[in-house]
Design a protein around this motif. Structure first.
Motif, short mmCIF file in Angstrom:
data_model
loop_
_atom_site.label_atom_id
_atom_site.label_comp_id
_atom_site.label_asym_id
_atom_site.label_seq_id
_atom_site.Cartn_x
_atom_site.Cartn_y
_atom_site.Cartn_z
N SER A 193 0.85 -1.19 0.00
CA SER A 193 0.00 0.00 0.00
C SER A 193 0.89 1.25 0.00
O SER A 193 1.08 1.89 1.03
CB SER A 193 -0.91 -0.02 1.24
N PRO A 194 1.47 1.60 -1.16
CA PRO A 194 2.52 2.62 -1.21
C PRO A 194 2.04 4.05 -1.43
O PRO A 194 2.87 4.96 -1.52
CB PRO A 194 3.37 2.16 -2.40
N LEU A 195 0.73 4.30 -1.53
CA LEU A 195 0.25 5.62 -1.93
C LEU A 195 -0.42 6.38 -0.78
O LEU A 195 -0.98 5.79 0.13
CB LEU A 195 -0.77 5.50 -3.07
N PHE A 196 -0.35 7.71 -0.87
CA PHE A 196 -1.15 8.59 0.00
C PHE A 196 -1.57 9.79 -0.83
O PHE A 196 -1.03 10.04 -1.91
CB PHE A 196 -0.36 9.01 1.25
N HIS A 197 -2.55 10.53 -0.33
CA HIS A 197 -3.02 11.71 -1.05
C HIS A 197 -3.32 12.82 -0.06
O HIS A 197 -3.92 12.60 1.00
CB HIS A 197 -4.28 11.39 -1.86
N TYR A 198 -2.86 14.04 -0.39
CA TYR A 198 -3.14 15.19 0.46
C TYR A 198 -3.17 16.44 -0.42
O TYR A 198 -2.19 16.77 -1.09
CB TYR A 198 -2.05 15.35 1.54
N ASP A 199 -4.33 17.12 -0.44
CA ASP A 199 -4.46 18.32 -1.29
C ASP A 199 -5.19 19.46 -0.58
O ASP A 199 -5.71 20.37 -1.22
CB ASP A 199 -5.18 17.98 -2.59
N LYS A 200 -5.21 19.43 0.77
CA LYS A 200 -5.93 20.47 1.50
C LYS A 200 -5.19 21.80 1.52
O LYS A 200 -5.79 22.87 1.46
CB LYS A 200 -6.18 20.00 2.94
N ASP A 201 -3.88 21.74 1.64
CA ASP A 201 -3.06 22.95 1.70
C ASP A 201 -1.64 22.57 1.32
O ASP A 201 -1.40 21.48 0.78
CB ASP A 201 -3.10 23.58 3.11
N GLY A 202 -0.70 23.43 1.58
CA GLY A 202 0.68 23.15 1.20
C GLY A 202 1.52 22.56 2.31
O GLY A 202 2.76 22.63 2.27
N ALA A 203 0.88 21.93 3.31
CA ALA A 203 1.61 21.46 4.49
C ALA A 203 2.66 20.41 4.15
O ALA A 203 3.79 20.48 4.64
CB ALA A 203 0.62 20.91 5.52
N ILE A 204 2.32 19.43 3.33
CA ILE A 204 3.26 18.36 2.99
C ILE A 204 4.45 18.94 2.23
O ILE A 204 5.61 18.62 2.53
CB ILE A 204 2.58 17.26 2.16
N GLU A 205 4.18 19.79 1.26
CA GLU A 205 5.27 20.42 0.51
C GLU A 205 6.17 21.23 1.43
O GLU A 205 7.41 21.17 1.32
CB GLU A 205 4.69 21.34 -0.58
N ASN A 206 5.57 21.97 2.35
CA ASN A 206 6.37 22.79 3.26
C ASN A 206 7.26 21.94 4.16
O ASN A 206 8.42 22.29 4.43
CB ASN A 206 5.45 23.66 4.12
N MET A 207 6.74 20.81 4.64
CA MET A 207 7.54 19.95 5.51
C MET A 207 8.70 19.32 4.76
O MET A 207 9.81 19.21 5.29
CB MET A 207 6.65 18.87 6.14
N LEU A 208 8.46 18.92 3.52
CA LEU A 208 9.56 18.37 2.72
C LEU A 208 10.58 19.46 2.38
O LEU A 208 11.79 19.20 2.36
CB LEU A 208 9.00 17.73 1.45
N ASN A 209 10.09 20.66 2.15
CA ASN A 209 11.02 21.77 1.89
C ASN A 209 11.85 22.09 3.14
O ASN A 209 13.03 22.45 3.03
CB ASN A 209 10.24 23.00 1.45
N ASP A 210 11.25 21.93 4.32
CA ASP A 210 11.99 22.16 5.56
C ASP A 210 13.17 21.19 5.69
O ASP A 210 14.23 21.56 6.22
CB ASP A 210 11.06 21.99 6.77
N ILE A 211 12.97 19.95 5.24
CA ILE A 211 14.06 18.98 5.28
C ILE A 211 15.20 19.45 4.39
O ILE A 211 16.37 19.46 4.79
CB ILE A 211 13.57 17.58 4.84
N TYR A 212 14.83 19.87 3.18
CA TYR A 212 15.86 20.30 2.22
C TYR A 212 16.60 21.55 2.69
O TYR A 212 17.83 21.62 2.61
CB TYR A 212 15.23 20.54 0.85
N THR A 213 15.86 22.54 3.20
CA THR A 213 16.50 23.80 3.58
C THR A 213 17.38 23.65 4.82
O THR A 213 18.22 24.51 5.10
CB THR A 213 15.46 24.90 3.84
#
Length: 282
Positions: free
Chosen positions: A114-134
């Motif tokens: 079960s490798p999938l997830f979906h999230y489109d409410k806001d930019g929270a997931i993108e922001n958290m991944l960006n926090d890792i990179y920065t």
């Protein structure tokens, strides 16, 4: 590279001794039909799609994915993914490994099956991944910040996906969570079953039934036995008095501790310590 319209990434040397470590992270706007694999990774890898479309082949099934979808690549499993020709995707990702990585991924509810997830409410997931990179950088402080950001991201996936799933099983997830809470807090003399049940998010009576079902002990019996075993380890391995071992294991009353210790171990704690230390010298 010609097949990469835009790519920003960071890779850090992986230390297998760490409980959790970021292996790589980044953001990529792919060229049409840009692909990876089929191949295997030596670490867990999670992608989150920001825009566009593409396909992911987990080795078991092929998925058509779009913005808001995310997918897990499991280490050692042959997989591949490819950007769409007309609307190639842009995604961010994090790769990680370590002794605790598999357990944490399991808690998110994601897996090879079960490798999938979906999230489109806001930019929270993108922001958290960006926090890792920065947070990337060569210093120990950077590594700690990256790991902290990764844990926040995995915790968000647990809330989104895993916490829903754990309520569908036999209840063992609640017992596991309670056992972990005991492991972290057993030395607190004020720790009680009300706190353990509250941490698990269920009632005392429900926790009682689940512990009997999965451990053949009540929560109180489990906590007491856990504390006594910890005290026994201290008496064997550390130069501590009986009172110090008792207090370090969550017992404020030494007489009560000695009575319970003798009941569970068959000998008083002082004799247990004497025998253990004598055995070490032989």
């Amino acid at each position: 590279m010609e097949n990469e319209k835009f790519k920003r990434s960071f890779r850090t040397p992986f230390q297998n001794s760490l409980g959790l470590a970021v292996y790589r992270s980044g953001l990529q706007r792919c060229a049409p039909d840009h692909s990876w694999g089929p191949g295997v990774r030596d670490h867990y890898l999670i992608h989150y799609i920001l825009s566009g479309k593409g396909t992911f082949d987990s080795g078991k099934r092929k998925y058509a994915l779009t913005a808001g979808d995310g997918f897990l690549v499991v280490p050692g499993v042959v997989s591949s993914y490819q950007a769409d020709h007309d609307e190639p995707w842009e995604y961010c990702w994090v790769g990680f490994n370590g002794a605790d990585a598999g357990r944490l991924v399991k808690e998110t509810g994601l897996s090879e099956e079960s490798p999938l997830f979906h999230y489109d409410k806001d930019g929270a997931i993108e922001n958290m991944l960006n926090d890792i990179y920065t947070a990337t950088g060569p210093n120990p402080s950077n590594e700690a910040q990256m790991t902290a950001a990764l844990l926040r991201f995995l915790a968000a996936l647990m809330v989104l996906h895993g916490d829903r799933n754990c309520r569908k099983d036999t209840g063992y997830a609640y017992v596991q969570r309670s056992i972990q809470f005991i492991d972290f807090n057993y030395s607190r003399e004020d720790l009680d079953i009300t706190q353990i049940a509250a941490n698990a998010g269920i009632s005392r009576s429900h926790l009682y039934r689940l512990f009997l079902q999965h451990t053949d002990m009540t929560p109180n019996e489990y906590l007491t036995k856990y504390r006594i075993n910890k005290a026994a380890d201290l008496l064997k391995d550390e130069n501590l008095s009986v009172g110090e071992a008792a207090y370090s294991s969550g017992f404020s009353d030494q007489l009560y501790f000695s009575r319970v210790f003798r009941k569970l171990k068959g000998v008083p704690p002082s004799k247990f310590a004497e025998s253990a230390r004598k055995a070490e010298k032989e």
